[in-house]
Design an enzyme around this catalytic site. Sequence first.
Site, short mmCIF file in Angstrom:
data_model
loop_
_atom_site.label_atom_id
_atom_site.label_comp_id
_atom_site.label_asym_id
_atom_site.label_seq_id
_atom_site.Cartn_x
_atom_site.Cartn_y
_atom_site.Cartn_z
N TRP A 101 0.82 -1.22 0.00
CA TRP A 101 0.00 0.00 0.00
C TRP A 101 0.85 1.26 0.00
O TRP A 101 0.54 2.23 -0.72
CB TRP A 101 -0.99 -0.01 1.17
CG TRP A 101 -2.17 -0.89 0.88
CD1 TRP A 101 -2.52 -2.03 1.55
CD2 TRP A 101 -3.13 -0.73 -0.17
NE1 TRP A 101 -3.63 -2.58 0.96
CE2 TRP A 101 -4.03 -1.81 -0.07
CE3 TRP A 101 -3.31 0.21 -1.18
CZ2 TRP A 101 -5.11 -1.97 -0.96
CZ3 TRP A 101 -4.38 0.06 -2.07
CH2 TRP A 101 -5.27 -1.02 -1.94
N ASP A 171 -1.49 6.55 6.42
CA ASP A 171 -2.58 5.77 5.83
C ASP A 171 -2.99 4.71 6.86
O ASP A 171 -2.35 3.67 6.96
CB ASP A 171 -2.11 5.12 4.52
CG ASP A 171 -3.17 4.20 3.93
OD1 ASP A 171 -4.27 4.09 4.51
OD2 ASP A 171 -2.89 3.60 2.86
N LYS A 195 -12.56 -1.36 6.35
CA LYS A 195 -11.94 -2.30 7.27
C LYS A 195 -12.50 -2.13 8.69
O LYS A 195 -13.07 -3.04 9.21
CB LYS A 195 -10.41 -2.13 7.27
CG LYS A 195 -9.71 -2.75 6.06
CD LYS A 195 -9.65 -1.85 4.85
CE LYS A 195 -9.05 -2.53 3.64
NZ LYS A 195 -8.18 -1.67 2.86
#
Length: 359
Positions: A101, A171, A195
Amino acid sequence: MQVFNFCAGPAMLPPAVMQQAQAEFINWQDQGVSVMEVSHRGKPFIALANQAEADLRELMNIPDDYHVLFMHGGGRGQFAAIAQNFLGDNGKALYLTSGQWSKSAVAEARKFADVDELDITFATEDGKGAKFPALDPSQGDYRYVHYCPNETVDGIEIFEEPNAPWPVIADMSSCILSREIDVSKYGLIYAGAQKNIGPSGLALVIVRKDMLKLPKLAMPSIADYQITADADSMFNTPPTYAMYLASLVFKWLKAEGGVKAIEQKNIRKAATLYDYIAKSDFYTNGVATENRSRMNATFQLLNSELDGEFLQQAEKAGLLALKGHRIVGGMRASLYNAMPEQGAIALVAFMDKFAKANQ
Ligand SMILES: *Cc1c(COP(=O)(O)O)cnc(C)c1O
């Protein structure tokens, strides 16, 4: 059959939240209509949005000099928005990479500006790890430093709070609300919702107000933090149903005892799985001990020829979505806030049974 959904995202939501959403699906607050059918400018929805923000501020202890923004475009939308909002006038930024990511975040930022990349991973005997490095102002004139405290794909989590001479942007898509953090250590925190917050599409942004003074690039208005803040996250029609579900998740988390309590539960769930793997000669984990993610536990079968059989039997036993990300292979059990402790216990019981049958 009791089903446990270990999907990395979109992930399971708390059953109590799903039941409440179902009960009021077509009749919200006795209005005879669904929450998704009412104006975002009406009093009931504005009250919902304000309460959601207040609950989140309480859960994360967010200081007053931070905006809380509900935006569109998920986590990746923010990869672009961050560069667009802060890197005008040839601004530079530093991106720390520790997995899939954070690498995607650099690639997106490079479309808009000149950014530097620093790999912060290391290898030890027990596996791959990552550490927020010591940084010095002489390293560059950066507007911010970006990193990803929990690499969802790789299962690598950095638990220490960051410290840098430039504002830190994190993030937190896959670890937000999973453990206590000090928001004041960050210039901006963002997360795709799917999530630990709610349905996909929604993005949460927590940004220190002074960050909005940085020079920006031309960008779509819906990506602009100042415009979003000035409009109380309603410059255009916000993703109202996703915000409604997020508001229920925040209420659920408060009722569970807040972030401090869920953190203890998350520690126990992860330990259940990692302690079992550490003792096993059938399964292995390739992440350094201090970086083993509590949210996304990656593991492998030593005999990968049994992967298919493992996944098939797990699914039959009601243990869903354990296949690792296609880039890294192996297995991944995501143990987000909504996963009950019985889920981790059931997974380990199944893994042990499978190991004994295939030893
Ligand atoms: C899931 C995830 C994203 C991407 O979210 P999208 O909403 O699919 O754009 C970004 N970063 C991390 C760490 C993630 O886990």
